[in-house]
Design a protein around this motif. Structure first.
Motif, PDB file in Angstrom:
ATOM      1  N   ARG A  10      53.853 -31.782 -40.577  1.00 53.90           N
ATOM      2  CA  ARG A  10      53.822 -30.470 -41.212  1.00 53.90           C
ATOM      3  C   ARG A  10      52.464 -29.819 -40.957  1.00 53.90           C
ATOM      4  NH1 ARG A  10      55.841 -31.373 -46.790  1.00 53.90           N
ATOM      5  NH2 ARG A  10      57.741 -31.734 -45.627  1.00 53.90           N
ATOM      6  N   LYS A  11      52.516 -28.562 -40.602  1.00 49.27           N
ATOM      7  CA  LYS A  11      51.279 -27.826 -40.364  1.00 49.27           C
ATOM      8  C   LYS A  11      51.292 -26.543 -41.174  1.00 49.27           C
ATOM      9  CE  LYS A  11      48.141 -25.987 -37.035  1.00 49.27           C
ATOM     10  NZ  LYS A  11      47.627 -26.011 -35.729  1.00 49.27           N
ATOM     11  N   TYR A  12      50.193 -26.301 -41.845  1.00 52.32           N
ATOM     12  CA  TYR A  12      50.016 -25.078 -42.617  1.00 52.32           C
ATOM     13  C   TYR A  12      49.613 -23.967 -41.657  1.00 52.32           C
ATOM     14  CZ  TYR A  12      47.925 -21.698 -45.765  1.00 52.32           C
ATOM     15  OH  TYR A  12      47.617 -20.549 -46.425  1.00 52.32           O
ATOM     16  N   VAL A  13      50.240 -22.808 -41.788  1.00 57.02           N
ATOM     17  CA  VAL A  13      49.872 -21.643 -40.981  1.00 57.02           C
ATOM     18  C   VAL A  13      49.736 -20.430 -41.894  1.00 57.02           C
ATOM     19  CG1 VAL A  13      50.867 -22.409 -38.791  1.00 57.02           C
ATOM     20  CG2 VAL A  13      52.301 -21.203 -40.417  1.00 57.02           C
ATOM     21  N   ALA A  14      48.833 -19.517 -41.516  1.00 56.70           N
ATOM     22  CA  ALA A  14      48.600 -18.314 -42.312  1.00 56.70           C
ATOM     23  C   ALA A  14      48.116 -17.189 -41.419  1.00 56.70           C
ATOM     24  CB  ALA A  14      47.576 -18.592 -43.412  1.00 56.70           C
ATOM     25  N   ASP A  15      48.329 -15.956 -41.880  1.00 49.11           N
ATOM     26  CA  ASP A  15      47.776 -14.833 -41.138  1.00 49.11           C
ATOM     27  C   ASP A  15      46.745 -14.068 -41.975  1.00 49.11           C
ATOM     28  OD1 ASP A  15      49.429 -13.433 -42.878  1.00 49.11           O
ATOM     29  OD2 ASP A  15      50.373 -12.226 -41.323  1.00 49.11           O
ATOM     30  N   TYR A  16      46.142 -14.746 -42.926  1.00 48.63           N
ATOM     31  CA  TYR A  16      45.066 -14.128 -43.696  1.00 48.63           C
ATOM     32  C   TYR A  16      43.843 -13.938 -42.821  1.00 48.63           C
ATOM     33  CZ  TYR A  16      47.759 -15.252 -47.874  1.00 48.63           C
ATOM     34  OH  TYR A  16      48.738 -15.326 -48.816  1.00 48.63           O
ATOM     35  N   ASP A  17      43.088 -12.892 -43.090  1.00 52.80           N
ATOM     36  CA  ASP A  17      41.899 -12.587 -42.289  1.00 52.80           C
ATOM     37  C   ASP A  17      40.902 -13.738 -42.250  1.00 52.80           C
ATOM     38  OD1 ASP A  17      42.827 -10.099 -41.621  1.00 52.80           O
ATOM     39  OD2 ASP A  17      41.763  -9.066 -43.225  1.00 52.80           O
ATOM     40  N   PHE A  18      40.773 -14.473 -43.344  1.00 54.24           N
ATOM     41  CA  PHE A  18      39.734 -15.497 -43.407  1.00 54.24           C
ATOM     42  C   PHE A  18      40.046 -16.743 -42.566  1.00 54.24           C
ATOM     43  CE2 PHE A  18      42.452 -16.517 -47.034  1.00 54.24           C
ATOM     44  CZ  PHE A  18      42.647 -17.875 -46.877  1.00 54.24           C
ATOM     45  N   VAL A  19      41.245 -16.878 -42.039  1.00 57.29           N
ATOM     46  CA  VAL A  19      41.556 -18.061 -41.240  1.00 57.29           C
ATOM     47  C   VAL A  19      41.269 -17.853 -39.758  1.00 57.29           C
ATOM     48  CG1 VAL A  19      43.253 -18.993 -42.844  1.00 57.29           C
ATOM     49  CG2 VAL A  19      44.011 -17.494 -41.007  1.00 57.29           C
ATOM     50  N   SER A  55      54.344 -23.334 -44.241  1.00 57.83           N
ATOM     51  CA  SER A  55      54.246 -24.594 -43.532  1.00 57.83           C
ATOM     52  C   SER A  55      55.347 -24.678 -42.492  1.00 57.83           C
ATOM     53  CB  SER A  55      54.402 -25.775 -44.492  1.00 57.83           C
ATOM     54  OG  SER A  55      53.320 -25.821 -45.380  1.00 57.83           O
ATOM     55  N   VAL A  56      54.996 -25.255 -41.364  1.00 52.72           N
ATOM     56  CA  VAL A  56      55.968 -25.528 -40.317  1.00 52.72           C
ATOM     57  C   VAL A  56      56.156 -27.031 -40.313  1.00 52.72           C
ATOM     58  CG1 VAL A  56      56.438 -25.411 -37.855  1.00 52.72           C
ATOM     59  CG2 VAL A  56      55.190 -23.559 -38.972  1.00 52.72           C
ATOM     60  N   SER A  57      57.393 -27.477 -40.393  1.00 48.25           N
ATOM     61  CA  SER A  57      57.670 -28.902 -40.471  1.00 48.25           C
ATOM     62  C   SER A  57      58.652 -29.273 -39.363  1.00 48.25           C
ATOM     63  CB  SER A  57      58.278 -29.221 -41.843  1.00 48.25           C
ATOM     64  OG  SER A  57      58.469 -30.589 -42.001  1.00 48.25           O
ATOM     65  N   ILE A  58      58.328 -30.345 -38.647  1.00 51.89           N
ATOM     66  CA  ILE A  58      59.258 -30.837 -37.629  1.00 51.89           C
ATOM     67  C   ILE A  58      59.522 -32.317 -37.878  1.00 51.89           C
ATOM     68  CG2 ILE A  58      58.502 -29.183 -35.876  1.00 51.89           C
ATOM     69  CD1 ILE A  58      57.129 -31.628 -34.508  1.00 51.89           C
ATOM     70  N   CYS A  59      60.701 -32.749 -37.482  1.00 51.38           N
ATOM     71  CA  CYS A  59      61.007 -34.173 -37.551  1.00 51.38           C
ATOM     72  C   CYS A  59      60.356 -34.809 -36.327  1.00 51.38           C
ATOM     73  CB  CYS A  59      62.507 -34.403 -37.568  1.00 51.38           C
ATOM     74  SG  CYS A  59      62.916 -36.163 -37.714  1.00 51.38           S
ATOM     75  N   ARG A  92      47.354 -40.062 -41.592  1.00 48.95           N
ATOM     76  CA  ARG A  92      47.380 -40.396 -40.162  1.00 48.95           C
ATOM     77  C   ARG A  92      46.939 -41.837 -39.928  1.00 48.95           C
ATOM     78  NH1 ARG A  92      46.612 -40.114 -35.077  1.00 48.95           N
ATOM     79  NH2 ARG A  92      45.688 -38.743 -33.656  1.00 48.95           N
ATOM     80  N   GLU A  93      45.937 -42.286 -40.668  1.00 43.12           N
ATOM     81  CA  GLU A  93      45.422 -43.653 -40.518  1.00 43.12           C
ATOM     82  C   GLU A  93      46.511 -44.690 -40.781  1.00 43.12           C
ATOM     83  OE1 GLU A  93      43.896 -41.455 -42.888  1.00 43.12           O
ATOM     84  OE2 GLU A  93      42.661 -40.658 -41.249  1.00 43.12           O
ATOM     85  N   ARG A  94      47.409 -44.367 -41.699  1.00 45.41           N
ATOM     86  CA  ARG A  94      48.514 -45.300 -42.005  1.00 45.41           C
ATOM     87  C   ARG A  94      49.473 -45.402 -40.816  1.00 45.41           C
ATOM     88  NH1 ARG A  94      47.922 -48.992 -45.997  1.00 45.41           N
ATOM     89  NH2 ARG A  94      47.275 -47.995 -47.896  1.00 45.41           N
ATOM     90  N   ASP A 157      41.813 -34.659 -34.307  1.00 46.02           N
ATOM     91  CA  ASP A 157      40.993 -33.519 -34.692  1.00 46.02           C
ATOM     92  C   ASP A 157      41.811 -32.263 -34.997  1.00 46.02           C
ATOM     93  OD1 ASP A 157      41.834 -33.061 -32.106  1.00 46.02           O
ATOM     94  OD2 ASP A 157      39.887 -32.395 -31.375  1.00 46.02           O
ATOM     95  N   GLN A 158      43.135 -32.361 -34.958  1.00 46.83           N
ATOM     96  CA  GLN A 158      43.970 -31.197 -35.217  1.00 46.83           C
ATOM     97  C   GLN A 158      43.929 -30.863 -36.710  1.00 46.83           C
ATOM     98  OE1 GLN A 158      47.617 -31.199 -33.228  1.00 46.83           O
ATOM     99  NE2 GLN A 158      48.041 -29.091 -33.736  1.00 46.83           N
ATOM    100  N   VAL A 159      43.669 -29.610 -37.003  1.00 50.81           N
ATOM    101  CA  VAL A 159      43.499 -29.161 -38.376  1.00 50.81           C
ATOM    102  C   VAL A 159      44.851 -28.904 -39.044  1.00 50.81           C
ATOM    103  CG1 VAL A 159      42.430 -27.387 -39.817  1.00 50.81           C
ATOM    104  CG2 VAL A 159      41.342 -28.090 -37.695  1.00 50.81           C
ATOM    105  N   PHE A 160      44.944 -29.244 -40.308  1.00 52.93           N
ATOM    106  CA  PHE A 160      46.080 -28.919 -41.159  1.00 52.93           C
ATOM    107  C   PHE A 160      47.386 -29.604 -40.788  1.00 52.93           C
ATOM    108  CE2 PHE A 160      43.569 -24.890 -41.586  1.00 52.93           C
ATOM    109  CZ  PHE A 160      43.124 -25.140 -42.869  1.00 52.93           C
ATOM    110  N   VAL A 161      47.358 -30.749 -40.113  1.00 53.05           N
ATOM    111  CA  VAL A 161      48.594 -31.471 -39.841  1.00 53.05           C
ATOM    112  C   VAL A 161      48.694 -32.618 -40.847  1.00 53.05           C
ATOM    113  CG1 VAL A 161      49.880 -32.905 -38.217  1.00 53.05           C
ATOM    114  CG2 VAL A 161      48.704 -30.869 -37.411  1.00 53.05           C
ATOM    115  N   SER A 162      49.803 -32.671 -41.551  1.00 53.66           N
ATOM    116  CA  SER A 162      50.063 -33.730 -42.519  1.00 53.66           C
ATOM    117  C   SER A 162      51.377 -34.402 -42.136  1.00 53.66           C
ATOM    118  CB  SER A 162      50.202 -33.154 -43.927  1.00 53.66           C
ATOM    119  OG  SER A 162      49.041 -32.442 -44.289  1.00 53.66           O
ATOM    120  N   PHE A 163      51.505 -35.665 -42.509  1.00 56.33           N
ATOM    121  CA  PHE A 163      52.722 -36.414 -42.214  1.00 56.33           C
ATOM    122  C   PHE A 163      53.390 -36.833 -43.522  1.00 56.33           C
ATOM    123  CE2 PHE A 163      49.876 -37.100 -38.614  1.00 56.33           C
ATOM    124  CZ  PHE A 163      50.689 -36.693 -37.567  1.00 56.33           C
TER     125      PHE A 163
END
Length: 169
Positions: A10-19, A55-59, A92-94, A157-163
């Motif tokens: 799962r990756k968080y995505v946003a179109d806010y100016d601060f990102v 969030s974008v989630s893929i299997c 990720r470490e798991r 090093d990829q930001v905002f990816v969770s499993f």
């Protein structure tokens, strides 16, 4: 019926100016791919209240009746050690630990007792066989292959990816 197991990335995505512009462009692509091209009207604060983040989630991996793998996730990732079909966060470490463990198990292919000690089959309703048999070895090898791919797709090093792991039966 049976044990179906999923690992989601799962990756968080946003179109806010601060990102930043790159994140905003990524969000726009995700929105377009999802068919969310209609923009809502700004509210009194001057920004859209719909479609600004998500969030974008893929299997990323799938197993069927790989009960030893399921048992590992329950023992190592369930916050309360309960096997209740709820989604579990997986650092990720798991995933690296599981892949390394499976590689060690494959080295003990001639020693079923050692394999049982390292990655024991887990009993459950419609969980398949509990033997160290061809199915067990296929599940272990499949786990190695799938996790090698997952870890390659989503570098450290990829930001905002969770499993997240979830099973159902």
């Amino acid at each position: 019926m049976g044990l179906d197991q999923y690992l989601y990335a799962r990756k968080y995505v946003a179109d806010y100016d601060f990102v930043g512009k790159e994140a905003m462009a990524e969000f726009a692509k995700v929105k377009e791919a999802a068919g969310m091209t209609q923009v809502s009207s700004p509210d009194e604060f001057g920004y859209s209240t719909v479609g600004k983040s998500g969030s974008v989630s893929i299997c990323a991996a799938y197993w069927r009746k790989a009960n030893s793998i399921h048992g590992w996730f329950v023992r190592n990732c369930s916050p309360d050690g309960e096997d209740d079909c709820r989604e579990m966060y997986v650092p990720r470490e798991r995933l690296v630990e599981l892949k390394d463990l499976c590689e060690r198990v494959m080295l003990s292919k001639d020693d079923h007792e050692k394999a049982k000690e390292l990655l024991p089959p887990t009993e459950g309703f419609f969980f398949g066989t509990y033997e160290i048999d061809d199915w067990y070895w296929q599940d272990v090898q499949s786990t190695i292959d799938q996790l090698n791919s997952v870890l390659g797709w989503f570098p450290d090093d990829q930001v905002f990816v969770s499993f997240y792991y979830q099973a159902s039966w």
